[in-house]
Structure formats: C-alpha cells, structure tokens
Design an enzyme around this catalytic site. Structure first.
Site, PDB file in Angstrom:
ATOM      1  CB  CYS A 176      -2.921  30.003  94.190  1.00  0.00           C
ATOM      2  SG  CYS A 176      -3.783  30.759  92.824  1.00  0.00           S
ATOM      3  CG  HIS A 215      -6.249  26.378  94.914  1.00  0.00           C
ATOM      4  ND1 HIS A 215      -6.135  27.245  95.977  1.00  0.00           N
ATOM      5  CD2 HIS A 215      -6.265  27.148  93.805  1.00  0.00           C
ATOM      6  CE1 HIS A 215      -6.087  28.484  95.533  1.00  0.00           C
ATOM      7  NE2 HIS A 215      -6.166  28.460  94.211  1.00  0.00           N
ATOM      8  CD  GLU A 273      -6.152  25.041  98.740  1.00  0.00           C
ATOM      9  OE1 GLU A 273      -5.147  24.437  98.344  1.00  0.00           O
ATOM     10  OE2 GLU A 273      -6.396  26.223  98.422  1.00  0.00           O
TER      11      GLU A 273
END
Ligand code: XMP
Length: 514
Positions: free
Chosen positions: A82, A170, A172
């Site tokens: 990001c 993202h 994660e």
C-alpha cells in the site's frame, strides 16, 4: 534477533501488526520497527527480508514518513504494501497523486505478469483487499507493472533487476483471497527464510530467566483479570511463588461479580498472593459529570496509577513491576509518530506507571501476540474460562455507558450484561464470537409493558467477530437467540425498555462505542 527474520517497517498502518502475526503463524520470526530507525539499525538486525507497511499518510502531503534511498541499495529483498508500494515508487523518482477513484474493500485484481516469484501459484483473477485513495503516476522506468485493477493500472510492480516487489492491496488481511500465499512466496521463495519460530521452549527458558533475575526480591503486578495478566502472573508465580504480589483494583466499573470470580480463581484455584482494593467510590466521584470518552480514560488511568503506587509501597523489598504487556502493546506505544487523527483511542491507560515507580520491569510476554499468549496459557493448563475470556477494556463500563455515568446506570449495564453472558453460554455461542457486551445509551424511548406506558433507556447489543481487534464484523446470530436476549433484558432489567443490535463492522465503526 532470531536467525531468518523478517523486519517490518511500520509507517503507522492499522495493519502492521497483522503482517507480523501472519508471518509468525507461518513459522518465521517477524518483528515490527518504526519506519524511522536508522539504516545501521536495520542492517544490524540482519533481516532476510524487509516489508514496508501501509500508512494513514500520503506521500505528497507535508512531512510524510519517509526512509532513506539507501534502502534500495542494501541487497535485502523488499516488499512494499500500500503506502509502502507508493513510497518505493517515489524513492525511484515516481510521482504519487490522489487518484480519481478510491479503492476500499474487496476488489478484483488481475495479474499481468508471472515472470517472478511473488505470484507463484496465484490465479490470474482474484479478490484482494484495498484501502487507498492515491496512485502512482509516471511509473519509474526501473519498475515493471505485474498486476492491475479496473481503477488502478499499477496495483503491483517489481523492480526489473533488484529483489524489490510491491502490491497496492493488503495481502495480510484475510479478505485477500491468496494473501497468505503471496506472503509465503515472499518469505520462502524470495527471502529464502526457513521455519524457525515456535513456542516450544518459551516457558522453560522464561521461568528460568525470571528466577535468576528476581532472585530474592519481590515482584508486584497490577492484575486486571484478563488473559494477559493471568498468563503473566502464572508464569511469574511458577518462577518465584509467593514473592509475586498481585494487586487488583475494583473500580466499580467491572462486570457483575468480576471481583468475586477473580478472587476465587486466584486464591482458591491458583494460590496467588492477590490483594483486592475496593476503590469504587473514588472512581465514581472522579468520573462525576464527565462525558468525553478520552477524558474518562485519562481520569481512570490517573486513579489507577495513584492507587497502585500507594498500595505497592506497603509491600517490602519490591524491586520489580510485572506487566502483562504483549507485543501489540509494544508496537502501539512505539508509534509516537502516528498521524493525529489515526490515533483512534488512547488504549494504554496506565502507560506512565513504570517510570513513576522507579522499579525494574518484568514483561515476560512482551514478544508474543495474543494468540501466542493463549498457546502458552494452554500449555500452563490455565482454565479455559480464563484463556478464552472476551477482552474487557481497562476503563470498563465507563466507556459502555455513553455520556455521563452513575451507580444506577452501572447496575443496569451489569445486570443486562450478565443476562447476555448467560444466554451466550446457553446457546453455546460465547466461544464462537470474539467480544459481546451491552452498551447503555443516554436516550430514553417510549415503550408499553402490561398496558402501561414506559419511558426508559435504550441499550445496544454489540457482538463482533475478529481475529485481531483491528478489523471486525458484527456477528450473524440466530434470531431466536437475539429475541431471547432482548426479552430477558427488557423483562428483567428495570431501566431498559428497548434493545437494538449493532450491525456495523470495524471499520468504519469501532468495537466499543466510546
Ligand atoms: P475498539 O473500540 O478500539 O476496541 O475497536 C478494540 C479492542 O480494544 C478494547 N478497548 C480498550 N482496551 N483500554 C483497553 O484496555 C481502552 O481504553 C480500550 N478501548 C477499547 C476493546 O474492548 C476491544 O477489545
């Protein structure tokens, strides 16, 4: 630092801890540092890979968090996520601008190029989680686009020669379908890490260390009754037995019978030295008339510190202050550079304690995340009812009674919350949700009971599911459970005549209402 570790440079993102947790779950040691540590510091840690996190900042605003261009020369694989991606592009001379289309939430991502390791095994089209309003303009010539979305032409890039990768989304976050595979590709295929993080010897080593360090001195612990403080107390108790003194402050803002439960578990089941201080009146009077949630937190924090200081002076030969600090707290408190409006709530209520008390700190869990703390607790055979307790905030019911608090409102919430707890158990729901509680609003509404008009408070049922408390979704529960809770609360709790169910996720809401 352990061998084969991944270093995450945190630019203030809400998700930085999740990156570290996901990597540790995979079995590789990951550690988070603020973005502004020096290049020498980074090199001294000898990481096998570096991840640049997201951020609430934009590169083009005044004083954004930046790092030295030297990071591009150090020959350690880098993954930008990001803001981390935009920062890499910027360091190579690219231009970042506000984009015409914001991308928030689930987005279709298309891979343009497989000629690298990052997207190995990932299908051409998949869902990713986006959260940005800026885009790269004029991609530097050293970089090559490897993926896009319908409104972001550069959603992933690689460096044409160096081991530098970046994604706008993202990986994660659970909502990114193949996020874990992308992280695994980075840490194993690109950084060549080996699996090296497990908790097997943690207990043995930690208990030995505490024994040696404390020796014949005493340790005091501000005991909250939560999982972290139980596990901390249990480990220290195993090491030094009665030399551990726990202090539990009854603020009067606790759940129903919390004090009794704590006293039973500590005294009878675990044989800890615990002193329970009744400070109900003091907290109630200092919160009198206070409406602002942050003021409530500050007042409660101050009261805690002052009572704790006074009580600890009564114990002789104390040299250590134990705290149930976990790794998330360490990361949070190191983020002094956070953007002002990105600090959503000041969670750390007793932050000033260690410096004030001039005691040495004992924080055995300070490198562990919550789920790792639970694993250790399981190994210690700590009862399930403690290990899987829902978290309860330090300021207690004061932030679940919206606006001004008083004893009457506290009793109302305690009774309602207790009914909720019973029904969560009856319906076997408690362990399947992350946090469930009742909020009392300062709003009265009209109702009708037994043909008579009522004019009483509105309460809110808040039940969420979350992995990390950074993001959360409201729990989709059966209507008959909701109806039962509502009926019982309205019928049994004098003061409430309406219950509403909060169906907002976090973000955009938070879990607590204040
Ligand atoms: P929010 O409301 O920020 O909550 O989405 C995330 C988690 O933190 C807890 N929480 C607190 N814990 N002191 C605490 O110790 C606080 O001031 C505080 N505020 C929120 C909340 O219960 C949830 O588990």
């Amino acid at each position: 630092m352990k061998k084969d570790s991944i270093l995450i440079l945190d630019f203030g993102s809400q998700y930085s801890q999740i990156i570290a947790r996901k990597i540790r779950d995979i079995g590789v040691y990951a550690i988070v540092y603020p973005y502004n540590i020096s290049m020498n510091h980074i090199l001294s840690k000898k990481p096998k890979g570096i991840i640049l996190s997201g951020s609430p900042f934009s590169i083009y605003e005044k004083n954004p968090p930046l790092i030295s261009k030297n990071i591009l020369q150090i020959n350690i694989p880098i993954l930008g996520i990001c803001y981390g991606m935009q920062l890499l592009a910027f360091l190579f001379g690219g231009d970042i601008k506000k984009s015409e289309y914001k991308e928030y939430g689930k987005t279709n991502f298309i891979i343009d190029n497989y000629n690298h390791h990052l997207f190995h095994g990932i299908p051409k089209k998949s869902i990713v989680w986006m959260s940005h309003c800026d885009q790269i303009h004029n991609l530097p010539k050293e970089l090559k686009i490897i993926g896009h979305t319908s409104s972001c032409y550069a959603s992933a890039f690689i460096h044409k020669i160096k081991n530098i990768y970046a994604v706008q989304f993202h990986p994660e976050v659970n909502h990114t379908e193949f996020g874990i595979s992308i992280i695994k590709n980075f840490i194993f295929n690109i950084c060549k890490c080996i699996i090296n993080w497990d908790l097997n010897n943690f207990l043995k080593i930690t208990i030995e260390k505490i024994k040696k360090r404390v020796y014949n001195k005493k340790v005091i612990l501000g005991f909250s009754g939560g999982v972290d403080s139980f596990v901390t107390a249990y480990i220290i108790h195993k090491a030094i037995g009665k030399s551990l003194h726990c202090i539990f402050i009854d603020t009067g803002l606790l759940l129903k019978q919390e004090k009794e439960k704590i006293s039973y578990l500590c005294n009878k089941k675990m044989n800890f030295n615990i002193k329970i201080i009744n400070a109900k009146k003091r907290f109630l009077s200092s919160l009198n008339g206070v409406i602002d949630p942050e003021k409530k937190r500050k007042i409660i924090g101050k009261e805690f510190i002052s009572i704790f200081q006074k009580e600890s002076k009564k114990i002789k030969n104390v040299e250590f202050l134990a705290q149930g600090t976990i790794y998330s707290d360490v990361i949070e408190s190191s983020l002094k550079y956070k953007k002002k409006n990105s600090i959503i709530k000041s969670h750390h209520n007793v932050g000033g304690l260690p410096t004030l008390m001039k005691l040495k700190l004992l924080e055995p869990l300070k490198k562990l995340f919550k789920d790792e703390v639970r694993k250790i607790g399981k190994e210690l055979k700590i009862p399930k009812q403690i290990l899987y307790r829902h978290p309860f905030p330090g300021p207690g019911l004061s932030i679940r009674i919206i606006g001004e608090i008083n004893q009457k409102k506290i009793s109302i919430v305690q009774k309602a919350d207790n009914i909720l707890f019973q029904e969560l158990q009856n319906y076997n729901i408690y362990n399947y949700v992350s946090q469930a509680f009742i909020i009392l609003l300062p709003i009265k509404t009209v109702g009708v009971m037994g043909d008579k008009r009522t004019y009483k408070y509105t309460s809110v049922l808040r039940i969420t599911n979350t992995e990390d408390f950074m993001t959360a979704t409201f729990s989709r529960l059966p209507y008959d459970f909701l109806e039962k809770v509502s009926n019982r609360i309205i019928n049994e709790v004098d003061g409430i005549n309406r219950l509403v169910y909060d169906i907002t996720s976090k973000p955009p809401a938070t879990i607590e209402w204040e």
